[in-house]
Enzyme design. Structure first.
Site, PDB file in Angstrom:
ATOM      1  N   ASN A   6      20.746  33.836 112.001  1.00  0.00           N
ATOM      2  CA  ASN A   6      19.871  33.055 111.131  1.00  0.00           C
ATOM      3  C   ASN A   6      19.078  31.974 111.858  1.00  0.00           C
ATOM      4  O   ASN A   6      17.986  31.611 111.416  1.00  0.00           O
ATOM      5  CB  ASN A   6      20.674  32.490 109.952  1.00  0.00           C
ATOM      6  CG  ASN A   6      21.173  33.607 109.037  1.00  0.00           C
ATOM      7  OD1 ASN A   6      20.679  34.730 109.105  1.00  0.00           O
ATOM      8  ND2 ASN A   6      22.155  33.311 108.200  1.00  0.00           N
ATOM      9  N   ILE A  19      25.504  33.979 111.233  1.00  0.00           N
ATOM     10  CA  ILE A  19      25.164  32.571 111.485  1.00  0.00           C
ATOM     11  C   ILE A  19      24.266  32.484 112.723  1.00  0.00           C
ATOM     12  O   ILE A  19      23.231  31.815 112.727  1.00  0.00           O
ATOM     13  CB  ILE A  19      26.456  31.726 111.669  1.00  0.00           C
ATOM     14  CG1 ILE A  19      27.202  31.623 110.330  1.00  0.00           C
ATOM     15  CG2 ILE A  19      26.147  30.348 112.237  1.00  0.00           C
ATOM     16  CD1 ILE A  19      28.589  31.001 110.423  1.00  0.00           C
ATOM     17  N   HIS A  41      22.420  16.387  91.782  1.00  0.00           N
ATOM     18  CA  HIS A  41      22.672  17.837  91.826  1.00  0.00           C
ATOM     19  C   HIS A  41      21.960  18.574  90.692  1.00  0.00           C
ATOM     20  O   HIS A  41      21.363  19.638  90.902  1.00  0.00           O
ATOM     21  CB  HIS A  41      24.185  18.078  91.782  1.00  0.00           C
ATOM     22  CG  HIS A  41      24.627  19.359  92.394  1.00  0.00           C
ATOM     23  ND1 HIS A  41      25.835  19.508  93.021  1.00  0.00           N
ATOM     24  CD2 HIS A  41      24.040  20.580  92.462  1.00  0.00           C
ATOM     25  CE1 HIS A  41      25.960  20.753  93.461  1.00  0.00           C
ATOM     26  NE2 HIS A  41      24.893  21.419  93.124  1.00  0.00           N
ATOM     27  N   SER A  80      17.710  17.756  92.767  1.00  0.00           N
ATOM     28  CA  SER A  80      17.929  19.200  92.830  1.00  0.00           C
ATOM     29  C   SER A  80      17.886  19.749  91.416  1.00  0.00           C
ATOM     30  O   SER A  80      18.349  19.089  90.473  1.00  0.00           O
ATOM     31  CB  SER A  80      19.298  19.464  93.464  1.00  0.00           C
ATOM     32  OG  SER A  80      19.592  20.846  93.467  1.00  0.00           O
ATOM     33  N   ASN A  81      17.355  20.937  91.279  1.00  0.00           N
ATOM     34  CA  ASN A  81      17.284  21.628  89.986  1.00  0.00           C
ATOM     35  C   ASN A  81      16.473  20.837  88.955  1.00  0.00           C
ATOM     36  O   ASN A  81      16.765  20.895  87.764  1.00  0.00           O
ATOM     37  CB  ASN A  81      18.699  21.910  89.445  1.00  0.00           C
ATOM     38  CG  ASN A  81      19.460  22.836  90.359  1.00  0.00           C
ATOM     39  OD1 ASN A  81      19.034  23.969  90.597  1.00  0.00           O
ATOM     40  ND2 ASN A  81      20.580  22.381  90.901  1.00  0.00           N
ATOM     41  N   ASP A 110      24.169  21.368 104.385  1.00  0.00           N
ATOM     42  CA  ASP A 110      24.050  21.042 102.963  1.00  0.00           C
ATOM     43  C   ASP A 110      25.407  21.172 102.289  1.00  0.00           C
ATOM     44  O   ASP A 110      25.996  22.253 102.286  1.00  0.00           O
ATOM     45  CB  ASP A 110      23.058  22.012 102.304  1.00  0.00           C
ATOM     46  CG  ASP A 110      22.883  21.710 100.824  1.00  0.00           C
ATOM     47  OD1 ASP A 110      22.093  20.800 100.506  1.00  0.00           O
ATOM     48  OD2 ASP A 110      23.548  22.360  99.993  1.00  0.00           O
ATOM     49  N   LYS A 136      25.591  15.687  97.380  1.00  0.00           N
ATOM     50  CA  LYS A 136      24.962  15.641  96.049  1.00  0.00           C
ATOM     51  C   LYS A 136      25.810  14.884  95.037  1.00  0.00           C
ATOM     52  O   LYS A 136      27.036  15.025  95.022  1.00  0.00           O
ATOM     53  CB  LYS A 136      24.722  17.070  95.535  1.00  0.00           C
ATOM     54  CG  LYS A 136      24.012  17.961  96.540  1.00  0.00           C
ATOM     55  CD  LYS A 136      23.619  19.311  95.963  1.00  0.00           C
ATOM     56  CE  LYS A 136      23.074  20.227  97.052  1.00  0.00           C
ATOM     57  NZ  LYS A 136      24.105  21.003  97.744  1.00  0.00           N
ATOM     58  N   TYR A 157      31.355  21.046  95.557  1.00  0.00           N
ATOM     59  CA  TYR A 157      31.788  22.231  96.319  1.00  0.00           C
ATOM     60  C   TYR A 157      33.245  22.102  96.776  1.00  0.00           C
ATOM     61  O   TYR A 157      33.840  23.077  97.248  1.00  0.00           O
ATOM     62  CB  TYR A 157      30.900  22.476  97.553  1.00  0.00           C
ATOM     63  CG  TYR A 157      29.433  22.719  97.260  1.00  0.00           C
ATOM     64  CD1 TYR A 157      28.965  22.950  95.970  1.00  0.00           C
ATOM     65  CD2 TYR A 157      28.498  22.716  98.295  1.00  0.00           C
ATOM     66  CE1 TYR A 157      27.621  23.153  95.722  1.00  0.00           C
ATOM     67  CE2 TYR A 157      27.153  22.929  98.053  1.00  0.00           C
ATOM     68  CZ  TYR A 157      26.717  23.140  96.767  1.00  0.00           C
ATOM     69  OH  TYR A 157      25.378  23.346  96.531  1.00  0.00           O
TER      70      TYR A 157
HETATM   71  N1  LIG Z   1      21.577  22.654  94.488  1.00  0.00           N
HETATM   72  C1  LIG Z   1      22.187  23.656  93.917  1.00  0.00           C
HETATM   73  O1  LIG Z   1      22.377  23.699  92.697  1.00  0.00           O
HETATM   74  C2  LIG Z   1      22.662  24.804  94.772  1.00  0.00           C
HETATM   75  C3  LIG Z   1      23.032  26.012  94.171  1.00  0.00           C
HETATM   76  C4  LIG Z   1      23.438  27.063  95.005  1.00  0.00           C
HETATM   77  C5  LIG Z   1      23.465  26.892  96.384  1.00  0.00           C
HETATM   78  N2  LIG Z   1      23.136  25.690  96.943  1.00  0.00           N
HETATM   79  C6  LIG Z   1      23.184  25.476  98.410  1.00  0.00           C
HETATM   80  O2  LIG Z   1      22.440  26.498  99.065  1.00  0.00           O
HETATM   81  C7  LIG Z   1      23.285  27.166  99.991  1.00  0.00           C
HETATM   82  C8  LIG Z   1      22.829  28.608 100.186  1.00  0.00           C
HETATM   83  O3  LIG Z   1      22.842  29.341  98.976  1.00  0.00           O
HETATM   84  P1  LIG Z   1      23.974  30.403  98.638  1.00  0.00           P
HETATM   85  O4  LIG Z   1      25.276  29.921  99.155  1.00  0.00           O
HETATM   86  O5  LIG Z   1      23.825  30.698  97.199  1.00  0.00           O
HETATM   87  O6  LIG Z   1      23.657  31.714  99.421  1.00  0.00           O
HETATM   88  P2  LIG Z   1      22.487  32.364 100.330  1.00  0.00           P
HETATM   89  O7  LIG Z   1      22.301  31.531 101.539  1.00  0.00           O
HETATM   90  O8  LIG Z   1      21.338  32.738  99.495  1.00  0.00           O
HETATM   91  O9  LIG Z   1      23.199  33.739 100.700  1.00  0.00           O
HETATM   92  C9  LIG Z   1      24.435  33.793 101.308  1.00  0.00           C
HETATM   93  C10 LIG Z   1      24.838  35.261 101.485  1.00  0.00           C
HETATM   94  O10 LIG Z   1      23.982  35.889 102.434  1.00  0.00           O
HETATM   95  C11 LIG Z   1      24.764  36.572 103.398  1.00  0.00           C
HETATM   96  N3  LIG Z   1      24.090  36.420 104.696  1.00  0.00           N
HETATM   97  C12 LIG Z   1      23.854  35.295 105.396  1.00  0.00           C
HETATM   98  N4  LIG Z   1      23.190  35.554 106.535  1.00  0.00           N
HETATM   99  C13 LIG Z   1      23.023  36.893 106.581  1.00  0.00           C
HETATM  100  C14 LIG Z   1      22.432  37.752 107.514  1.00  0.00           C
HETATM  101  N5  LIG Z   1      21.864  37.307 108.632  1.00  0.00           N
HETATM  102  N6  LIG Z   1      22.430  39.098 107.247  1.00  0.00           N
HETATM  103  C15 LIG Z   1      22.990  39.574 106.117  1.00  0.00           C
HETATM  104  N7  LIG Z   1      23.578  38.803 105.183  1.00  0.00           N
HETATM  105  C16 LIG Z   1      23.589  37.455 105.417  1.00  0.00           C
HETATM  106  C17 LIG Z   1      26.109  35.900 103.401  1.00  0.00           C
HETATM  107  O11 LIG Z   1      27.118  36.826 103.678  1.00  0.00           O
HETATM  108  P3  LIG Z   1      28.069  36.716 105.007  1.00  0.00           P
HETATM  109  O12 LIG Z   1      29.014  35.586 104.795  1.00  0.00           O
HETATM  110  O13 LIG Z   1      28.709  38.049 105.000  1.00  0.00           O
HETATM  111  O14 LIG Z   1      27.140  36.490 106.165  1.00  0.00           O
HETATM  112  C18 LIG Z   1      26.247  35.356 101.961  1.00  0.00           C
HETATM  113  O15 LIG Z   1      26.934  36.261 101.129  1.00  0.00           O
HETATM  114  C19 LIG Z   1      24.681  26.983  99.382  1.00  0.00           C
HETATM  115  O16 LIG Z   1      25.712  27.306 100.257  1.00  0.00           O
HETATM  116  C20 LIG Z   1      24.599  25.540  98.979  1.00  0.00           C
HETATM  117  O17 LIG Z   1      24.749  24.691 100.100  1.00  0.00           O
HETATM  118  C21 LIG Z   1      22.705  24.660  96.157  1.00  0.00           C
END
Ligand SMILES: NC(=O)c1ccc[n+]([C@@H]2O[C@H](COP(=O)([O-])OP(=O)(O)OC[C@H]3O[C@@H](n4cnc5c(N)ncnc54)[C@H](OP(=O)(O)O)[C@@H]3O)[C@@H](O)[C@H]2O)c1
Length: 323
Positions: free
Chosen positions: A280, A277, A117, A166-167, A50, A84, A55
């Site tokens: 997960n 990674i 987006h 999205s959103n 994604d 997006k 970004y």
């Molecule tokens: N459409 C939108 O408006 C929108 C908004 C926000 C995000 N997104 C998308 O959604 C994706 C995911 O959301 P997000 O980036 O907000 O974060 P997330 O996936 O909710 O969380 C990421 C955090 O979790 C930690 N993490 C990952 N795997 C882990 C594990 N196995 N154990 C412990 N900690 C773990 C990571 O730290 P480490 O690096 O230390 O592992 C990172 O700090 C984004 O990257 C983006 O592509 C879309």
């Protein structure tokens, strides 16, 4: 597709892997980290990636995919890639060129999924967040239905295999679904979704319309101070999630991801760490019991980590409605 990965069928007949790798990064993290981590994600078995114009990592994401294709590890058709449409390109005449710009950065000739987006149009131009001298967001006028028609043309042109949003809140989804002459329904709505903000009403609505809900922030977000109040509780430290994790001998992160997969939600997970990674992708290796699911459902507290304040004040601000 990697056999390890469960997929879900989109309403247009394409398939989306139920687990995706997120590529948002805070400004202070160098882009080389995205290149490195996206390669690790593909090596670990992620087949859904994604990204987004906003970004500013599309070059690195594209390089990672192309290097794994060159190594023979994957073929282009094994990867499900989302990008997006940013808010400054909502005007119908800008939509297809914006996708072409993303494709050029990615170095690819199509994306699997292109999504709007946010439902809020911003003033067209170079700035991602255009503001006036007082720092106030400069909105644009426009109609999400007209933007949607331009998205439909991207699918017809073969630049995006599927199109979605999205959103969007329920009212905004209905606006598109009820548009006279609708050619394609949005296949998905990507929204913040995790045990503290489980979106049960929006999920029920989406399921009733054959729209896949894609969860971002499923691990409690990256806690980027630019976007969230750091006094909010840390999701992965939640005692109920930790207790369920202990019982299954898995991490709280895996429990939070598994929760989404089991309720029919496609889930994104971001990480820069090889260990996390690799962990997960284990989301398909175990199951939560109905009691576990109920206990996680009960954690909901209407806590939106990412309120996207720049959308506030626009008539299409998605979070003004209950859901
Ligand atoms: N459409 C939108 O408006 C929108 C908004 C926000 C995000 N997104 C998308 O959604 C994706 C995911 O959301 P997000 O980036 O907000 O974060 P997330 O996936 O909710 O969380 C990421 C955090 O979790 C930690 N993490 C990952 N795997 C882990 C594990 N196995 N154990 C412990 N900690 C773990 C990571 O730290 P480490 O690096 O230390 O592992 C990172 O700090 C984004 O990257 C983006 O592509 C879309």
């Amino acid at each position: 597709m990697d056999s390890k990965h469960q997929c879900m069928k989109l309403s247009d007949g394409h398939f989306i892997p139920a687990l995706g790798y997120g590529t948002y990064k805070p400004q202070e993290v160098p882009n080389t980290e995205t290149l490195k981590a996206t390669k690790l994600a593909i090596d670990a078995g992620f087949r859904h990636i994604d990204t987004a114009y906003a970004y500013l990592v599309e070059e690195e994401v594209g390089q990672a995919i192309k290097s794994k294709i060159a190594e023979g590890r994957v073929k282009r058709e094994d990867i499900f890639l989302t990008s997006k449409l940013w808010c400054t390109f909502h005007r119908p005449e800008l939509v297809q060129d914006s996708l072409k710009t993303s494709l050029k950065k990615l170095g690819l000739d199509y994306v699997d999924l292109y999504i709007i987006h946010f439902p809020v149009p911003l003033k067209p131009g170079e700035e991602i967040f255009p503001t006036d001298e007082q720092g106030k967001t400069l909105f644009d006028t426009g109609d999400i239905c007209a933007t949607w028609e331009a998205m439909e043309k991207c699918k017809d042109a073969g630049l995006a295999k599927s199109i979605g949003v999205s959103n969007f809140n329920r009212r905004q989804l209905e606006k598109i679904l009820n548009k006279p002459g609708l050619k394609y329904k949005p296949v998905c709505n990507q929204v913040e979704c995790h045990p503290y903000f489980n979106q049960s009403k929006l999920l029920d609505f989406c399921k009733s319309k054959d729209i896949i809900l894609v969860a971002f922030g499923a691990l409690g977000t990256q806690r980027d101070k630019k976007w969230m109040d750091l006094s909010f509780p840390v999701l992965l430290e939640d005692p109920v999630l930790c207790a369920i994790a202990k019982k299954h001998n898995r991490s709280p992160a895996l429990i939070a991801l598994r929760y989404q997969v089991q309720r029919g939600v496609v889930v994104l997970a971001q990480s820069f760490k090889e260990k996390n990674i690799k962990e997960n992708v284990q989301v398909f290796e175990f199951q939560l019991t109905p009691e576990d699911m109920k206990a996680i459902d009960a954690l909901d507290r209407n806590l939106r980590y990412l309120p996207a304040k720049f959308t506030e004040g626009h008539p299409e601000c998605p979070y003004a409605d209950e859901y």
